[in-house]
Design an enzyme around this catalytic site. Structure first.
Site, PDB file in Angstrom:
ATOM      1  N   LYS A  90     -72.787  41.243  11.570  1.00 41.60           N
ATOM      2  CA  LYS A  90     -73.822  40.585  10.974  1.00 41.60           C
ATOM      3  C   LYS A  90     -74.600  40.037  11.600  1.00 41.60           C
ATOM      4  O   LYS A  90     -74.522  38.784  11.994  1.00 41.60           O
ATOM      5  CB  LYS A  90     -72.934  39.583   9.690  1.00 41.60           C
ATOM      6  CG  LYS A  90     -73.863  38.697   9.105  1.00 41.60           C
ATOM      7  CD  LYS A  90     -74.684  39.223   8.109  1.00 41.60           C
ATOM      8  CE  LYS A  90     -75.456  38.070   7.251  1.00 41.60           C
ATOM      9  NZ  LYS A  90     -76.082  38.499   6.026  1.00 41.60           N
ATOM     10  N   SER A 150     -79.041  33.302   8.418  1.00 42.68           N
ATOM     11  CA  SER A 150     -79.781  32.067   8.229  1.00 42.68           C
ATOM     12  C   SER A 150     -78.705  31.207   7.236  1.00 42.68           C
ATOM     13  O   SER A 150     -78.175  31.472   6.522  1.00 42.68           O
ATOM     14  CB  SER A 150     -81.307  32.252   7.513  1.00 42.68           C
ATOM     15  OG  SER A 150     -81.371  33.055   6.401  1.00 42.68           O
ATOM     16  N   GLU A 182     -74.517  44.632   8.312  1.00 42.75           N
ATOM     17  CA  GLU A 182     -74.908  43.928   7.220  1.00 42.75           C
ATOM     18  C   GLU A 182     -76.351  43.321   7.559  1.00 42.75           C
ATOM     19  O   GLU A 182     -76.326  42.619   8.437  1.00 42.75           O
ATOM     20  CB  GLU A 182     -73.852  43.096   6.923  1.00 42.75           C
ATOM     21  CG  GLU A 182     -74.279  42.309   5.495  1.00 42.75           C
ATOM     22  CD  GLU A 182     -73.478  41.072   5.016  1.00 42.75           C
ATOM     23  OE1 GLU A 182     -73.987  40.154   4.652  1.00 42.75           O
ATOM     24  OE2 GLU A 182     -72.217  41.188   5.374  1.00 42.75           O
TER      25      GLU A 182
END
Length: 223
Positions: free
Chosen positions: A37, A41, A118
């Protein structure tokens, strides 16, 4: 060996939920799947265990999930829950696109099993002044698993995401519907509508956590 980029038709659709389920399914069958990942944010170090990257680490069997562990699969973390280009700028930083791609490529090359990357937000979310998630996917050259929701509007959003990906020649391995409450129509109706409108050779469309989806994952692990 199959590697996939997990993106979605929008934000908060369930990319991490689907990716973690893929990892758990493969690992239950002794397939050494892993996930990255790279960009996040809205990340808070004190809540690292419940972050998207933390959830993926637990799916991979990590017993200790903290900020240091999260950093190994998520190097670019920003506190503000806004578009990553804006979140980076607000932190006085930027997401170096070439470094982002190189990080993912190095992890993919070294993978002993399927690797999931991801994304962040939807397929067209900006990463910097000139690059979007779509550019990131194209640079990696791996197939996409596109996560869709079951909410009102998901059919249009999903078809738009598919068109955006196809316009760059990005292969869509599968569309996975993550049923989200409230469901305006039965999720199977959403699946049928997507299949009707995805063109003459549509990608397979699955409902998450169903036998058909699990069978597809088993086949993907054998490629």
């Amino acid at each position: 060996m199959s590697h996939f980029f997990i993106t979605a038709s929008g934000t908060e659709i369930g990319k991490t939920h689907v990716a973690a389920g893929m990892i758990r399914h493969w690992r239950a069958g002794d397939v050494p799947a892993r996930a990255l990942k790279p960009v996040a944010s809205g990340y808070q170090p004190a809540l690292s265990a419940s972050s998207d990257a933390g959830i993926l680490l637990r799916a991979m069997g990590s017993s200790m999930v903290n900020d240091e562990a999260v950093a190994t699969i998520c190097p670019w973390r920003f506190p503000d829950p806004i578009s990553p280009d804006m979140a980076a700028a607000r932190s006085g930083r930027r997401i170096p696109f070439d470094d982002l791609v190189a990080f993912c490529q190095a992890e993919i090359v070294g993978a002993a099993g399927p690797m999931l990357v991801e994304g962040v937000g939807g397929a067209m979310v900006p990463l910097d002044e000139t690059h979007t998630v779509r550019d990131w996917i194209a640079a990696l050259g791996i197939e996409v698993v596109l996560v869709a929701g079951g909410y009102l509007g998901t059919i249009s959003h999903t078809l738009c995401a598919v068109e955006a990906l196809r316009a760059r020649g990005i292969a869509i391995a599968a569309v996975v519907i993550n049923p989200m409450e409230p469901l305006p129509v039965p999720v199977e109706r959403t699946r049928e509508s997507l299949l009707r409108h995805l063109g003459a050779t549509p990608p397979p469309v699955f409902i998450d956590d169903t036998p058909d989806w699990h069978a597809w994952l088993d086949e993907a692990a054998r490629r």
